[in-house]
Design an enzyme around this catalytic site. Structure first.
Site, PDB file in Angstrom:
ATOM      1  CG  HIS A 130      -0.371   0.033   2.542  1.00 15.99           C
ATOM      2  ND1 HIS A 130      -0.014   1.203   3.188  1.00 15.99           N
ATOM      3  CD2 HIS A 130      -0.070  -0.975   3.403  1.00 15.99           C
ATOM      4  CE1 HIS A 130       0.477   0.912   4.375  1.00 15.99           C
ATOM      5  NE2 HIS A 130       0.462  -0.399   4.539  1.00 15.99           N
TER       6      HIS A 130
ATOM      7  CG  ASP B 238      -2.795   4.195   2.696  1.00 11.02           C
ATOM      8  OD1 ASP B 238      -2.334   3.091   2.311  1.00 11.02           O
ATOM      9  OD2 ASP B 238      -3.670   4.282   3.572  1.00 11.02           O
TER      10      ASP B 238
ATOM     11  CG  ASP C 190       3.194   0.423   7.614  1.00  7.76           C
ATOM     12  OD1 ASP C 190       2.709  -0.228   6.676  1.00  7.76           O
ATOM     13  OD2 ASP C 190       2.529   0.777   8.613  1.00  7.76           O
TER      14      ASP C 190
ATOM     15  CD  GLU D 207      -2.963  -1.297   5.972  1.00 10.87           C
ATOM     16  OE1 GLU D 207      -3.211  -2.135   6.865  1.00 10.87           O
ATOM     17  OE2 GLU D 207      -2.274  -0.275   6.179  1.00 10.87           O
ATOM     18  CD  GLU D 208      -1.043   2.599   7.497  1.00 11.46           C
ATOM     19  OE1 GLU D 208      -1.734   2.203   8.457  1.00 11.46           O
ATOM     20  OE2 GLU D 208       0.145   2.277   7.346  1.00 11.46           O
TER      21      GLU D 208
ATOM     22  CG  HIS E  51       1.030   2.633  12.521  1.00 11.84           C
ATOM     23  ND1 HIS E  51      -0.258   2.209  12.754  1.00 11.84           N
ATOM     24  CD2 HIS E  51       1.352   2.162  11.298  1.00 11.84           C
ATOM     25  CE1 HIS E  51      -0.696   1.516  11.712  1.00 11.84           C
ATOM     26  NE2 HIS E  51       0.279   1.466  10.812  1.00 11.84           N
TER      27      HIS E  51
END
Length: 454
Positions: A95, A97, A128, A159-160, A424
């Protein structure tokens, strides 16, 4: 064990090829990382569009037929290139994003300016999951002009924020994504120098619990002692979610068991940042607790702040609770169990509502068969040690979506992260030497799958 479908010379040649590709791969990764493609509504979505365009351009440069698709959400990129006649097709997922960066002051270098320190590349999305995109590009470049398999690349753009449009994407574009094997590059490895295949993921539900005791706030001195406030009632409800040992006390939730790997309390404390003197909670093995048993975490409360509070009985208060589920737990069954528990434990006749904010299924792979054999062999080729099967305590609901849509495909959950990646969080980073091994493993995997007997 797997048959020797590749020679040592072939594996060595791929390793050398990937090593030569690394400067270009890193440059492209840094360019992607500079795009602040945060998919939350509060951020400028032009950046998400820009990252989709940049990803599409990278795939087109490798000869793939590429389209950018939108089905009510953020842009996703689909690219495809045929392989030799009769060869299997492999779908590669990542992903583009990323999570919000948070407070820039928490970062040691600007979050969207990739910076190397001590062999790690720091930046939001550097691991990520833009490194996942580049691992797929590495495999394509390593086989430039002579791919041993058909390849479909699917790079999602939301996805996030929960992949809300993924079911529609799979419904409308599923035939373009159908494959014999699916590599989902959005997980982690066991440790630096120790690769892993993720074979279980916990599911989740997220609920908002609202407790109300009054139709308006009243003076705490005049009525306190006879009239309950909502915040105290809410705290009492939340306190019932765990027993004295710290295990989740919600009746009816399933518990699973994790892989039997060496993971002690010292490692848990180091990786989590648990403060000295703070006890570890729960019972059973540590890996059971963080990979396979349910959890309940209060992640937010709506109530007057300390700075702005008055001497008033609070009439209503809400909390958001994140509940992780055993890999085989049905989310809606868990939601019903949570509703029953909270209704049974709300004190003093207070009114309570439990709203389902989000839900996602867990995943448990049947990690046997020839594709898994070749994947484990490819990891061994890249790292020089055999991979371990791990679980992940976090939830990646899209994995279950792929498993449901493509039940005959072998699903390999891989990743570029390690225990110090801090995805994150502030100072997210990619271990560059490990990233090269990830790229070698994926290039070798494609070669191994292409060389399997047909």
């Amino acid at each position: 064990m797997t048959d020797d479908v590749l020679t040592d010379d072939q594996i060595s040649a791929l390793r050398s090829t990937v090593a030569g590709l690394m400067p270009g791969l890193r440059a492209d990764l840094e360019d992607l990382t500079r795009i602040p493609s945060v998919s939350l509504d509060a951020f400028d979505q032009a950046h998400v569009e820009a990252s989709a365009e940049a990803t599409a351009a990278l795939l087109r440069a490798e000869g793939l037929e590429v389209e950018i698709v939108r089905e009510g959400g953020r842009p996703a990129v689909i690219g495809h290139v045929d392989g030799p006649a009769g060869a299997p097709t492999v779908m590669l997922y990542a992903h583009h994003d990323v999570q919000p960066p948070g407070d820039d002051n928490d970062w040691d270098s600007p979050p969207f300016e990739p910076t190397e320190r001590d062999g790690r590349l720091y930046g939001r999305g550097a691991a990520d999951d833009k490194a996942g995109i580049m691992a797929h590009l590495a495999a394509l470049r390593a086989h430039a002009g002579a791919l041993p398999v058909g390849v479909t690349v699917f790079v999602e753009g939301e996805e996030e924020i929960g992949s809300d449009s993924l079911p529609t994407l799979l419904e409308k574009h599923g035939e373009k994504l159908r494959a014999d094997a699916i590599v989902l590059a959005d997980s982690t490895n066991w440790a630096i120098g120790e690769p892993a295949l993720t074979t279980t993921l916990r599911g989740l539900i997220r609920v908002v619990v609202t407790v109300t005791t009054l139709d308006h706030g009243v003076h705490s001195g005049m009525f306190g002692g006879a009239v309950p406030d909502a915040l105290t009632a809410l705290c009492r409800v939340l306190a019932t979610l765990h027993d004295e040992a710290g295990d989740v006390a919600i009746a009816g939730l399933k518990s699973g068991s994790a892989s039997d790997l060496d993971f002690d309390e010292a490692r848990l404390r180091e990786e989590s940042g648990l403060l000295d003197g703070v006890e570890v909670i729960g019972t059973g093995s540590l890996l059971d607790r963080i990979w396979a048993k349910p959890t309940a975490t209060v992640i937010g409360i709506d109530a007057p702040s300390v700075a702005k509070s008055s001497n008033t009985l609070v009439p209503t208060a809400s909390a958001k609770v994140s509940i992780r589920l055993a890999p085989d737990e049905a989310p809606m069954d868990a939601y019903a169990a949570v509703q029953r528990h909270i209704a049974a434990h709300v004190p003093w006749g207070a009114r309570v509502e439990v709203h389902l904010d989000d839900q996602g299924a867990g995943f448990a792979a049947d990690a046997d068969g020839p594709v898994y054999d070749q994947a484990r062999a490819a990891f061994t080729d890249a790292w020089g040690v055999e991979p371990v099967d791990i679980g992940v305590g976090g939830s990646i609901p899209f994995v279950a979506s792929f498993a449901e849509k493509f039940p005959d495909a072998a699903i390999l959950v891989t990743g570029v992260e390690d225990p110090d990646t801090r995805a994150h969080g502030a100072n997210e980073s990619l271990h560059l030497a490990e990233f090269e091994k990830v790229c070698v493993a994926e290039a070798v995997l494609l070669a191994r799958l292409g060389a399997m007997p047909r």
